[in-house]
Motif scaffolding. Structure first.
Motif, PDB file in Angstrom:
ATOM      1  N   GLY A  75       8.089   4.287  -0.327  1.00  0.00           N
ATOM      2  CA  GLY A  75       8.180   5.316   0.694  1.00  0.00           C
ATOM      3  C   GLY A  75       9.065   4.889   1.847  1.00  0.00           C
ATOM      4  O   GLY A  75       9.827   3.922   1.739  1.00  0.00           O
ATOM      5  N   PHE A  76       8.947   5.613   2.942  1.00  0.00           N
ATOM      6  CA  PHE A  76       9.729   5.325   4.132  1.00  0.00           C
ATOM      7  C   PHE A  76       8.793   4.805   5.218  1.00  0.00           C
ATOM      8  O   PHE A  76       7.711   5.340   5.416  1.00  0.00           O
ATOM      9  N   ARG A  96       2.229   0.655  11.677  1.00  0.00           N
ATOM     10  CA  ARG A  96       3.296   1.268  10.896  1.00  0.00           C
ATOM     11  C   ARG A  96       2.712   1.957   9.667  1.00  0.00           C
ATOM     12  O   ARG A  96       1.710   1.512   9.114  1.00  0.00           O
ATOM     13  N   ARG A  97       3.357   3.044   9.298  1.00  0.00           N
ATOM     14  CA  ARG A  97       2.920   3.805   8.132  1.00  0.00           C
ATOM     15  C   ARG A  97       4.031   3.795   7.105  1.00  0.00           C
ATOM     16  O   ARG A  97       5.206   3.807   7.460  1.00  0.00           O
ATOM     17  N   ASN A 145      -8.214   2.007   8.406  1.00  0.00           N
ATOM     18  CA  ASN A 145      -9.480   2.450   7.812  1.00  0.00           C
ATOM     19  C   ASN A 145      -9.616   1.874   6.396  1.00  0.00           C
ATOM     20  O   ASN A 145      -8.707   1.211   5.894  1.00  0.00           O
ATOM     21  N   ALA A 146     -10.758   2.157   5.768  1.00  0.00           N
ATOM     22  CA  ALA A 146     -11.037   1.553   4.463  1.00  0.00           C
ATOM     23  C   ALA A 146      -9.992   1.962   3.422  1.00  0.00           C
ATOM     24  O   ALA A 146      -9.597   1.151   2.583  1.00  0.00           O
ATOM     25  N   ALA A 147      -9.519   3.204   3.515  1.00  0.00           N
ATOM     26  CA  ALA A 147      -8.537   3.668   2.532  1.00  0.00           C
ATOM     27  C   ALA A 147      -7.137   3.126   2.823  1.00  0.00           C
ATOM     28  O   ALA A 147      -6.235   3.235   1.983  1.00  0.00           O
ATOM     29  N   GLY A 148      -6.959   2.566   4.013  1.00  0.00           N
ATOM     30  CA  GLY A 148      -5.632   2.045   4.375  1.00  0.00           C
ATOM     31  C   GLY A 148      -4.603   3.138   4.590  1.00  0.00           C
ATOM     32  O   GLY A 148      -3.414   2.955   4.320  1.00  0.00           O
ATOM     33  N   THR A 149      -5.050   4.298   5.077  1.00  0.00           N
ATOM     34  CA  THR A 149      -4.122   5.421   5.260  1.00  0.00           C
ATOM     35  C   THR A 149      -3.993   5.862   6.711  1.00  0.00           C
ATOM     36  O   THR A 149      -3.097   6.636   7.054  1.00  0.00           O
ATOM     37  N   GLY A 196       0.765   3.734   2.910  1.00  0.00           N
ATOM     38  CA  GLY A 196       0.316   2.483   3.499  1.00  0.00           C
ATOM     39  C   GLY A 196       0.215   2.594   5.005  1.00  0.00           C
ATOM     40  O   GLY A 196       0.902   3.416   5.619  1.00  0.00           O
ATOM     41  N   PHE A 197      -0.672   1.800   5.584  1.00  0.00           N
ATOM     42  CA  PHE A 197      -0.870   1.816   7.033  1.00  0.00           C
ATOM     43  C   PHE A 197      -1.294   0.414   7.441  1.00  0.00           C
ATOM     44  O   PHE A 197      -2.263  -0.127   6.896  1.00  0.00           O
TER      45      PHE A 197
END
Lengths: 303, 263
Positions: free
Chosen positions: A117-118, A128-129, B20-24, B222-223
């Motif tokens: 992804g970006f 960061r996401r 968070n637990a989901a990593g989102t 991802g987070f």
């Protein structure tokens, strides 16, 4: 191979130089690219490829309804996988309009590519996401300075046309309210951020600047609150400074502020929040309360 | 004129963020929530417009989120909004801008607002998309990044902030949507009587489904914490020692003290 349509921009009669980061991004992505520009024939980008071009004298500089149509025409011609803007006053305004018209995913202020992804910053730069578009074509805006600038030769121009009806009209530009303060040559800048907490504490920042023989600067919330003059604002909408010493007092380090001081030599941040993003550009972070620490530092400097 | 202002509740940015637990997205535990800074300027501008217009002008404030956002809606009402709309959505924090915009547009579509105000972006997600998407979905004229606003009859005039602090003055046909930049005005502090009055104002609760929420267009893969690239030394401890260390480092790393500064 994926295809990217890169959207360059003109402002106040000039091609905005950041456009060169768009082909740099396309290279990082490993995609082919073409470009679209509403601009001036004497201000063309140096780009090796097709340039879908409309004259700003005919279609205006900031004219979002019409520019949206023009970009969509270029999209029809190129059938890209990505439509890419800079995350600028032009890009963050136009990109969602184009995305909405296409019902396309948009990822804002992309600073990297990876992990399917970006990559984009959030929570004031602390986190960061990684974001993955779910539509066949995605609209992206790029963080300024995140990708290498890349220039080529003469583009191959293809004329663009669209209907000119518009609900938004640019009347005029107004220059920045500088107030005659020039911080760009200061050797030392001591700046106040929101973390100074109270207007009275500005005096501590002033005293530190004086003790170090420097100038006082400010982040945006401080000038918005009227604690310091607008002309002292440092950042993307204020002045750009590059002193040999920069002391950031209670400045969180929002991207917009950092854009105006990242060329500084030695950077000291004084902040109670050890995780403040200013640490990204600071050499030294003093985790202390300004109200208590500055008087001690000032008196030691004076003695 | 009917005016709509859209607000978001966000965590205080000084808080410590953990995935968070989901990593989102972030775990909300330990974070304090308040009105998004940009949206305070939007509320203030909406209320000022109502006050200037007088008569039948009224302001609706809308927020999407879990029950905690009612506090933010009440604050906007204490600043002068006449009624509140809470789109009750436990999953709001992880909706993408297109989904949030679809709900706001779903609410506003049949209600003939002359002006819609939003913040130019949120402090947490920061996409700067929702306002513009709402305008596009509703067919409103739109300008972003307003640091000046006036309205007269059928048009609005907006000063857009540009890079370097220059401004572009633009005119919009109404109905219009304006996204507000910091510094547009001075948001008022709610007074106690107004806080009490706000508690009695109408608050409508709606669900995402009633407003026709759309499917997401992006997914979060991802987070994580932003790893610092620079080598920043963190100093802490008692103040005298700290000040001495700072002065030593100034001496070592800069010419500032030798040039006569600090003497």
């Amino acid at each position: 191979m994926k295809k990217a349509l890169l959207v360059a921009e003109c402002r106040q009669g000039r091609l905005v130089a950041d456009y060169a980061e768009l082909p740099g991004f396309a290279r990082a992505l490993g995609s082919e690219s073409s470009m679209v520009l509403v601009g001036y024939p004497e201000e063309l980008p140096r780009f090796d490829g097709r340039l879908h071009f409309a004259d700003a004298r005919e279609y205006g500089e900031y004219n979002p309804d019409v520019h949206k149509r023009l970009v969509l025409r270029a999209v029809e011609a190129e059938r890209p996988d990505y439509v890419v803007f800079m995350h600028s006053s032009y890009g963050w305004d136009l990109a969602p309009r184009v995305a909405a018209a296409m019902r396309a995913a948009q990822v804002s202020e992309v600073s990297g590519i990876g992990d399917g992804g970006f990559v984009t910053g959030c929570c004031n730069g602390k986190m960061r996401r990684t974001v993955r578009p779910l539509t066949p074509c995605a609209v992206l805006t790029l963080r300024q300075g995140a990708f290498h600038a890349e220039r080529g030769g003469e583009p191959r121009c293809l004329p663009l046309e669209a209907e000119k009806a518009a609900s938004v009209q640019l009347l005029r530009y107004e220059p920045p309210a500088g107030g005659g303060i020039d911080l760009s040559r200061a050797e030392v800048v001591v700046s106040a951020g929101r973390g100074v907490g109270r207007q009275e504490h500005i005096e501590l920042v002033r005293a530190l600047a004086e003790a170090l023989g420097g100038e006082v600067g400010a982040s945006r919330p401080v000038v918005d609150a009227g604690w310091l003059e607008h002309g002292r604002q440092i950042g993307s909408t204020g002045q750009t400074v590059a002193p040999s010493l920069y002391v950031a007092c209670g400045v969180s380090g929002a991207i917009q502020h950092v854009a105006g001081m990242k060329g500084s030599g030695f950077v000291i941040a004084i902040n109670t929040d050890r995780d403040a993003p200013i640490a990204e550009v600071a050499d030294l972070l003093v985790a202390a309360d300004l109200e208590q620490f500055l008087p001690v530092l000032i008196s030691k400097l004076r003695s | 004129m009917k005016i709509l202002v859209c607000v978001k509740q966000v965590p205080d940015m000084e808080g410590r963020f953990n995935p968070n637990a989901a990593g989102t997205w972030f775990d909300e535990a330990g974070l304090a929530f308040r009105m998004n800074d940009y949206d305070e300027f939007a509320v203030e501008e909406a209320v000022r417009l109502k006050e200037r217009l007088g008569g039948e002008a009224e302001v609706t404030v809308l927020s999407v989120g879990p029950d905690r956002v009612i506090e933010t809606i009440r604050k906007a009402m204490a600043m002068g909004c006449d009624r509140g709309v809470h789109v009750r959505d436990e999953g709001a924090a992880e909706r993408d801008p297109w989904q949030i915009a679809s709900m706001i547009a779903g609410y506003a579509r049949s209600r003939a607002y002359g002006l819609v105000f939003t913040g130019m972006q949120s402090l947490d997600r920061g996409s700067a998309q929702v306002g513009v998407l709402v305008a596009e979905l509703l067919g409103l004229s739109c300008a972003t990044t307003a640091v000046g606003f006036s309205c007269d009859g059928g048009t609005a005039t907006v000063e857009r902030e540009l890079e370097g602090g220059a401004k572009a003055v633009v005119r919009l046909k109404l109905p219009a949507l304006v996204t507000c930049q910091l510094g547009l005005n001075n948001p008022r502090y709610p007074t106690l009587p107004n806080i009490l009055k706000a508690k009695r104002r109408e608050l409508v609760i709606l669900t995402p489904d009633e407003l026709g929420i759309e499917a997401p267009l992006v997914a979060t893969a991802g987070f994580s914490r932003h790893e610092r690239s620079g080598a920043c030394t963190v100093l802490e401890g008692e103040l005298d020692g700290l000040a001495a260390r700072v002065i030593d480092l100034l001496d070592e790393r800069t010419a500032v003290l030798r040039r006569g500064g600090g003497r």
